[in-house]
Every structure is written in C-alpha cells, then in structure tokens.
Design a protein around this motif. Structure first.
Motif, PDB file in Angstrom:
ATOM      1  N   LEU A   1      -2.780  -1.658  -6.520  1.00  0.00           N
ATOM      2  CA  LEU A   1      -4.062  -1.602  -5.225  1.00  0.00           C
ATOM      3  C   LEU A   1      -5.256  -1.059  -6.361  1.00  0.00           C
TER       4      LEU A   1
ATOM      5  N   ASN B   1      -3.524   8.197  -0.457  1.00  0.00           N
ATOM      6  CA  ASN B   1      -3.607   7.535  -1.297  1.00  0.00           C
ATOM      7  C   ASN B   1      -4.343   7.995  -1.808  1.00  0.00           C
ATOM      8  N   PHE B   2      -5.823   7.502  -1.958  1.00  0.00           N
ATOM      9  CA  PHE B   2      -6.862   7.020  -2.417  1.00  0.00           C
ATOM     10  C   PHE B   2      -7.311   8.729  -2.935  1.00  0.00           C
TER      11      PHE B   2
ATOM     12  N   GLY C   1       1.055  -1.560  -0.051  1.00  0.00           N
ATOM     13  CA  GLY C   1      -0.217   0.215   0.183  1.00  0.00           C
ATOM     14  C   GLY C   1       0.475   1.466   0.190  1.00  0.00           C
TER      15      GLY C   1
ATOM     16  N   GLU D   1      -1.799   5.329   5.200  1.00  0.00           N
ATOM     17  CA  GLU D   1      -1.735   5.405   3.557  1.00  0.00           C
ATOM     18  C   GLU D   1      -2.402   5.604   2.911  1.00  0.00           C
ATOM     19  N   LEU D   2      -3.580   4.167   2.767  1.00  0.00           N
ATOM     20  CA  LEU D   2      -4.252   4.339   1.522  1.00  0.00           C
ATOM     21  C   LEU D   2      -5.051   5.616   1.423  1.00  0.00           C
TER      22      LEU D   2
ATOM     23  N   PHE E   1       0.937   1.511  -4.551  1.00  0.00           N
ATOM     24  CA  PHE E   1      -0.109   2.125  -4.216  1.00  0.00           C
ATOM     25  C   PHE E   1      -1.090   1.751  -5.484  1.00  0.00           C
TER      26      PHE E   1
END
Length: 951
Positions: free
Chosen positions: A777, A817-818, A770, A813-814, A774
């Motif tokens: 994912l 990033n999203f 992740g 972290e996700l 990234f």
C-alpha cells in the motif's frame, strides 16, 4: 351545535358528541369533518372536559366516542394527576377498576367489548404508574382477588400485567418487585381455597401466565433469590407446610392436564413454567455437590437447613420427595410432546403423509431446545425413572398399544435429547435396549412408510450417542452398514438422513474406521473403498458429495502418509476416471465441453473434490495437484464462452440457463481452490505453486470481464490466500490490486444495493492486504492511496453491518501501520481531520450503533497519537486557519470542540442501544456455555467439539 358541546357547565350532549365523532371519522362531508376536528380539539384542550368522561362513557353507544373520552382522561392522568384532589384520584381509580371487572366478568361481554377493555387497561396502568406502590399497596391483592372470580377476569388481569407500556415504564428492578409481589401474594392467600377446584384452576392459569410476562432473564428462582426473608417464606410456604401441599400438588396436576391441551400457545406458556420449576429444583440438587456452597447456605438460612440426612440437607430431600410424582408425570408429558429436532429430515405432515423436511421451523427449534433442557434436568433428578418411562413407551410401540408415527417420533426425539446425561454404564445398557427394540420394531412392522419412519428414528438415535458407538466397534460397524442399506432406500428423506447421520457418526468416531479392529482383516475404510461404487450407486449428487466428505474425514485420521495417499487415490478414482475422459475428449474437440450434460458432469466432479478437500485439508494436496492445471484451462474456456454469450445476447444472456451453468463451474473451481487453501496447513510452497498459474486465467479474466460476469469468489479466494500466506504474497499484491481494485469499486460505489456479494468480499480482500502486505500500500501513488482511503470511508459508512465493521477494522490496521512508518506525518496530515470528521458522523447517527466500539477505538488512536507528540508537522492548513497554534494538541482540541458544536445535530442517539453492548452480551453467552458444559448432557455430545475428543 358547537356551542352546545363547548358549554361544560352542564352535562354534555352525548348524542350530539356521538354525531360529531362520527363526522370526524368520515361519515360526513369534508367541511363537516373539518368542523368536527376543530370541536374535538377544543374539547381535548379544555381542562374541564375530563369531568364529563364518566357521563360520556355511561351514555354513549359509539366506541369511537368512548375512546375519545378515555383519551381525554388519559391525558389528565399523565400530566395533571398529582394536582388532582385525593377524592378525585380515588374516584377515577375505583371507577376504571369497576368497569374493567364488570366488562370482563363473563365471556360474552368480555369478547364483545375487548377493544374497550384493552383501552381501559391502559388507563389503569397509567394510574398505576403514579400510585404503585406508595399509594396503592393493595393493587396486587386486588388483582389476585379479582383473578379467581372467573377465567375471563383472570385472563384480563394477565393482560394488564403484560401491557407493553407497563414493561417500558417500570425499571427492571421495579418490575421484578411487582412480579415478586404477585408471587408472594399468590402464596400468601388462604390455602383452604386451594381445595376449591375453580380456584386451583385460576391459580394455575395465573402462575403460568405470570411467568410469561416477567422480563427475559428473570425467573421465579431469581425472584425468590432477590426477595426478602418474609417474601421467601411466603413462596416456600406451599412446599413446607403439610396442610398446603395438597393444594400445591393439585395445582401441578391441573397444569399437567393443561399442558396436554392441543394448543401450541398454551403449551409454550406451560413449558416456560415447567422449565423454570425443574431448573430451580435441579440447581438446588446440583449445588449440593459443592460443600462450600452447602455450608454457606446453612449459615445464611439455618432455619431452613436444621439437619443433614444422608449427606443432604433434609428440606431438600423433602422437596425431591414432594415433587417426585408430578415430575414423573412431567417426564411422560415431555416424551409425549417432544418437539422435532433440527437433525430430523423426514416427518409426518399435516395431511398424515411422510415427507422430507425442506425448511427449518425456528419456533419448533426453540421449543425443542427448551424441552430438551427440561428433560436433561429431569433426567439428572431421577435417571431411573427417566429410563423406565422411555422403555415403557417403547414397549407399547412394539405391542401396538400406542403405535403411531407421531408417538414413535416424539419418543425417539426424547431418547436422543438426553444423550450424555447418564453415567456411561447406564447409558450403554439403556441404548442397547432401545436399539434392539427399534430394530425389532422395524422387522415386525409392515409397509414402506412405516419402515421409513422407524429407519429415520434409528438413524437419529444412534447419531446422538457417539460415546456409545466409540466404545462398541461391532455395534458401530453394524450401524454404519445399516446406514449403507438405507442409502439405497428411495423413500423421501431416508437417503438424506442416512448420509447426514453417516457424516455425524464419522466426525465423532473417525479413528475407529482407520484402525484394524479386533476380528477384522483390514481397517473399515479400506473395506468401504472397495465397495464404494456400489454404496453410492443410488445416491443423488448432493448425497454423494456428503458421502465423500464423510470418507474424507476417515482418511484425514490416518496417521501414515503412504496409507493416507493410497486411500485418497482410491476415494477419488471414480471422479478422476470421468475427469480424464472429459479432458481427453476435449483435447480432440473443444466443443465437447459446451454440451450441457458435460458441463453438469464437470460441475459434479468439482463439487465432489470440494467436499473431500473440506475434510482432508493439506492431505488433499496430491489430488488437487493432479487436476489443477486442467481445471484452470476449463475455467478460462468457460469464461470466454460467458463473455461471448453476453456480447452477442446482451445483458439478458447472463440470465440464461446455459450461462448460469457455466458460471456455476467457474464458481465451484474458485470454491475448490479456496477450500483447499483455507483448510490446508500454512505451507508457503503451496501458495507459491498455486498462485502464479492463476494470475491470468483468474485475475486477468476478472479484470477483462463485464461487471455482470465477474465472480465475487475471486475476491474471497485471494483474501484467503493473503490471510493464509501473508508476507509471502507481497510480490503478487500489485497485480491483484491492478486487476480487481478500480473495476470493483466502480461496481459497488454507485449505490448501497448493487452487487451485494462483491461488497463484503472486496473489503475483506483489502483488509487482508492492509494487514499482511502493508508495504504494498505504501508503494501506491497518492491518487491510488486516496482511492483506498475513500473506499474505506465509504465502507464504514455503509449500512450493512459486516461491511462497516470490515472497513473500520481495516482503518484501524492502516492507522497503526502508518504510525510506525516513515510516511507517518505525510499520511496523517492528509487524512487525520477527514477521518475524525467521518468517524464522528457515523458515531452520532442511528444507523451505525453496532460499530460503536470500533468508532471509539479509532478516536482513541487519533487522540493518543496527538498527545504522544509523534506527529511533528502541524495538522492545520495555515492558509485557512487565521492564527498558528502552539502545537497539534491545542489545535486538535479546538477543532474537535467546534466540530461537535456545529456539525452534528443528530448527537442524541436513539433509545434502543442494545447493539452498544454486544461485547458484554458475548461474555454472558460464554458464561452460559461454561455453565452448560458443567451439566452432563446439556450440550449434546454430537454438538461438542474440543470438549469431546474422538478416541
């Protein structure tokens, strides 16, 4: 019977009450116990029962009855105290105090009635909570006055002060005030009494015990600092008034004597006091090096510092002179009773035998730490006396006057503990004399056990003084060669200690071994490699591994690549010859690899490589490249053997010694690769070279295997690879994900207990993906992404702290990033409300307090995201929300209010919230470390890393 007890208009029938209590506690029938329970409840609830308490206590012979009466009294004190007339309050206070003094006045009654006295102490503290200090200012003087009457009363006075209920009730500031008043009153008593030996003894016991009850982080020095001018002068009066110094010194003399008592608990109490006293004296001395601080002290306390003598304020000079004799005796005490350090591997057991230590005694290590700090402060206060005391003790070992294993051990542990506290020139002179005498002692002493003890102590002492060894090459070489001799000594523990000391010395002196020293024809490492097989010939496998790690440290310090590669080749020549022989035999017959002795040899070779790789890092590349592909071939073959064994023998087969041995080889293979990659520099070509060949033998094997045969090290290896090479590994992530994701989740999500090693390593791998890959994912299907998010939620709901924190870090972290991806609206519309609800669930329970900061960071991210207007699509589902909201902010506020109001009955978190302040605790620890670094020797030279460079 019940009516006679319920009538409280006349003195209660105590024998009848005794019988009722006895029935309640089980001597009667079930019906009788039930009836007794009803009567006792009625008596407890009757507001007049407490008036009968004294009558009951004076006439009952049943301890349970007395406890019942005291419980009634305790409830009155807790809930109705301020409603009682003053006369009744004073009556209760005086009665309880008198009974306590009466019962604890002599040894016999005190021991016999100990439980009763303890309960009376609790009652007294309940009174104290209401009365002190406003209405019972004489409490501390009363306590101290009673304490000097007898040892048992003094002991019980301490028991009162250290009651847990007292500690919990008083805020820290109030409790410091209470203990400060104790100090003040002790110092303010008539000093003529100090010349009464009985009182001096009581005073000493009281002062030592008092320190043990002050809350952690508070000490006498702090109490002094926080006290008023009047209180400070009381504390200093013992030192400053000539008439009182005799009493002070006599008290310290008593305490020295008590410190020699062969009782661990007594010594711990004394040690706490000595540590605080010496620290306070040292800090007063140490702070003088700061002129600004000295000037500030003179402005604040001009009466205490009226003049300066030889650059030092005269009161401080007088204090050092005053304490010089007791501190000298204290040095002797510390040397004689020095605790065993962690590094020492052989010692004398309770039967008087020399044994190898196999377990760490945490209590002993804590005691060693305190004693070491105390001795460091004592050394700074007088280096000359410290040196002379130790050399005098060592001479008595040589003469035989004080020769014993224990005396030599404690002396050498003390010598090792003060490393770094002296000026280098003084330390050099001191250590030369110490080592000379120890070597002489080893020569003149007969018996293998005796020599083993002396050898152990020589190794320990030299290992504690790397600064000296770096400055004296010939001595360093002599020491290392002596360690090589000890490596052939088979007495328990000697070889282990020799190998451990060798590693410790090499880590701090490694450059000396790869440089050609004056008078030498070649670097020491070359000389060592020429006789390597002889040096390690008597070592056990784990000792050989330690030796290879040490030599790897030397080779790592060689700056010339050609020489470095040559040294590495020579170092690995022995295991490589054996490896080539095994692979050659296996090429003719694969069955050769199934022999258990061969499997053990393979394991040993791999472990030797891992040890060298841990030291060499990138420089190990030529060696691992040489064996890598053959290693994977063996890995694949052993994996097939494991699977076949489990298929044929069922689950039990995984527990057999044969399968366990095969799995050990697989795990060591993974560990070797991970160690090399983790220690190597960030060079993408290494990843590109090593990852593709592992895809099927390692990842494919993990996917194909039965759950019980899957190695958790596969997960940690690929987490290390992705963390190391980051985006370079992007092309391999789908294959990694396919091989390990779903099959591992099926193993670990059935409950919170099975496959514990796989749990944390799985989420560490997911976190690495992740964070650094990234985009991989984003390419997942919606079903796969949901599986990822469900697993993250499952992780941060886990009660294992490391797993929960890893899940929360991955979630953060996700989310970040999203937020900046093209799928922002799609992702948050799907998961925003679920994440908020799940985070509030763990935030408001009692099992996840350590994750508080991360919970808040996740919520902060969600709140800020809504307020920023980044989300352009509604978060609500129009099919379930009765009316549309003007924007996400309004919906989110409304949703959160309803969520908190209806979903979380467990909103009140438990009282113990120390885990919420872990970050503040870390800051305090760092401040303490900086303080320790400012005092030479307080952090041992062999424990310092960046602060001590190998030169």
């Amino acid at each position: 019977m019940a009516e006679r007890l319920r009538d409280l208009s006349q003195p209660i029938d105590v024998p009848l009450l005794d019988a009722t209590v006895a029935a309640f506690y089980g001597t009667g029938s079930k019906e009788e116990r039930s009836a007794a329970d009803q009567i006792l409840r009625e008596l407890q609830n009757n507001h007049d029962t407490w008036l009968q308490v004294v009558h009951i206590l004076q006439n009952s012979q049943n301890l349970n009855t007395k406890f019942f009466a005291l419980q009634v009294l305790e409830n009155v004190i807790k809930y109705r105290w301020n409603a009682l007339p003053v006369e009744q309050r004073d009556g209760i206070k005086n009665y309880i105090s008198d009974v306590i003094v009466q019962l604890s006045s002599n040894e016999s009654s005190f021991r016999k009635e100990r439980l009763y006295v303890n309960k009376l102490n609790v009652i007294l503290v309940q009174v104290l909570k209401h009365e002190w200090p406003a209405r019972w200012q004489s409490f501390i003087p009363d306590l101290l006055s009673a304490a000097k009457s007898s040892e048992t009363i003094c002991e019980n006075c301490m028991a009162i002060l250290k009651l847990e209920i007292l500690l919990k009730f008083f805020p820290m500031g109030s409790y410091q005030n209470l203990t400060l008043q104790c100090l003040t009153e002790v110092a303010a008593l008539q000093f003529g009494d100090f010349y009464d030996p009985q009182y001096v003894k009581m005073y000493t016991i009281f002062m030592v015990q008092l320190q043990t009850i002050i809350p952690h982080g508070t000490n006498f020095a702090e109490a002094y600092t926080n006290g008023s001018s009047e209180e400070q002068s009381h504390i200093r009066v013992l030192e400053s008034a000539p008439a009182n110094r005799g009493g002070l010194l006599m008290g310290l003399e008593y305490l020295i004597g008590i410190s020699y008592v062969d009782d661990t608990e007594v010594f711990k109490v004394c040690l706490d006091y000595w540590n605080l006293l010496v620290l306070e004296l040292f800090e007063a001395h140490h702070n003088l090096e700061n002129p600004a601080l000295t000037a500030s002290l003179m402005r604040l306390q001009p009466t205490l510092m009226p003049e300066v003598v030889d650059g030092l304020p005269s009161p401080l000079v007088q204090r050092r002179q005053l304490y010089s004799v007791p501190l000298s005796k204290l040095r002797t005490l510390m040397i004689c009773r020095m605790a065993k350090p962690e590094e020492v591997l052989i010692a004398e057991d309770e039967n008087g035998n020399i044994v190898r230590e196999t377990m760490k005694d945490i209590d002993v290590l804590v005691q060693y730490k305190i004693m070491r700090e105390t001795l460091i402060y004592l050394s700074h206060l007088d280096h000359e006396d410290t040196e002379q005391q130790m050399l005098k003790k060592l001479n008595k070992q040589l003469s035989g006057d004080e020769w014993s294993w224990n005396n030599l051990n404690t002396l050498c542990w003390a010598i090792g503990s003060i490393s770094g506290s002296m000026m280098e020139e003084q330390e050099n002179r001191f250590l030369v004399m110490v080592i000379r005498d120890l070597l002489n002692l080893c020569e003149i002493t007969k018996g293998k056990d005796n020599k083993a003890v002396i050898a152990s102590n020589i190794m320990y002492v030299v290992g504690q003084y790397p600064r000296f060894l770096r400055a004296h090459w010939k001595f360093l070489k002599t020491v290392v060669n002596k360690l090589f001799e000890f490596m052939h000594e088979t007495h328990p523990g000697v070889q282990d200690m020799a190998c451990d000391t060798f590693l410790k010395i090499v880590q701090k002196c490694k450059r000396k071994f790869v440089t050609t020293q004056v008078g030498e024809n070649e670097p020491f490492v070359s000389e060592l490699l020429s006789s390597l097989s002889i040096t390690v010939s008597d070592l056990q496998p784990h000792q050989v591994h330690s030796f290879y790690e040490s030599v790897g440290q030397m080779i790592q310090a060689e700056p010339l690549p050609a020489k470095r590669d040559e040294y590495l080749r020579r170092l690995m020549d022995l295991p490589n010859q054996k490896w080539a022989e095994i692979i050659g035999q296996a090429s003719h017959s694969v069955d050769f690899l199934k022999d258990q002795d061969v499997i053990r040899t393979v394991l040993n070779i791999l472990q030797t490589n891992t040890s060298a790789a841990s030291s060499l890092g990138t420089y190990f590349f030529p060696q691992i490249s040489l064996i890598f592909l053959d290693m994977l071939t063996v890995y694949r073959m052993y994996s097939e053997l494991i699977s076949n064994s489990i298929v044929e023998g069922g689950p039990f087969a995984s527990k057999t010694s044969f399968v366990k041995l095969l799995r050990s080889v697989k795990r060591e293979t993974l560990k070797l690769i991970e160690t090399f990659i983790d220690k190597a520099e960030d060079q993408p070509h290494i990843g590109k070279q090593f990852v593709p060949p592992m895809m099927d033998p390692v990842l494919g094997d993990y996917a194909r295997n039965l759950p019980d045969a899957r190695e958790s090290e596969v997960l940690s290896l690929f987490a290390t690879i992705i963390n190391k090479y980051k985006i370079v590994m992007m092309e391999y992530v789908p294959r990694i994900f396919e091989a390990v994701f779903q099959c591992t989740l099926e193993m670990i999500t059935k409950n919170f207990e099975d496959y514990p090693e796989h749990r944390l390593k799985f989420f560490s791998l997911l976190c690495a993906i992740g964070t650094h890959c990234f985009q991989a994912l984003i390419q997942l299907s919606s079903q796969q992404l949901k599986l990822v998010m469900d697993s993250i939620i499952w992780a941060f709901r886990h009660t294992e702290r490391n797993i929960a924190e890893t899940g929360l870090n991955l979630l953060l972290e996700l989310l970040k990033n999203f937020q900046v991806s093209e799928f922002c609206n799609q992702f948050y519309r799907t998961y925003f409300l679920t994440i908020e609800q799940e985070i509030f669930a763990v935030l408001t329970d009692t099992f996840h307090k350590p994750g508080f900061k991360l919970h808040v960071l996740v919520l902060q991210h969600l709140f800020c995201l809504v307020d920023s207007g980044t989300l352009t699509e509604p978060l609500w589902d129009s099919s379930t929300v009765p009316y549309p909201y003007p924007n996400n902010t309004m919906f989110f506020r409304d949703y959160t209010i309803k969520l908190l109001g209806s979903s979380f009955p467990n909103m009140s978190v438990a009282e113990d919230n120390k885990d919420l302040y872990a970050e503040e605790a870390a800051v305090l620890r760092e401040q303490e470390r900086r303080r320790m670094l400012s005092i030479p020797g307080l952090i041992a030279p062999n424990e310092r890393q960046d602060e001590m460079l190998d030169s």
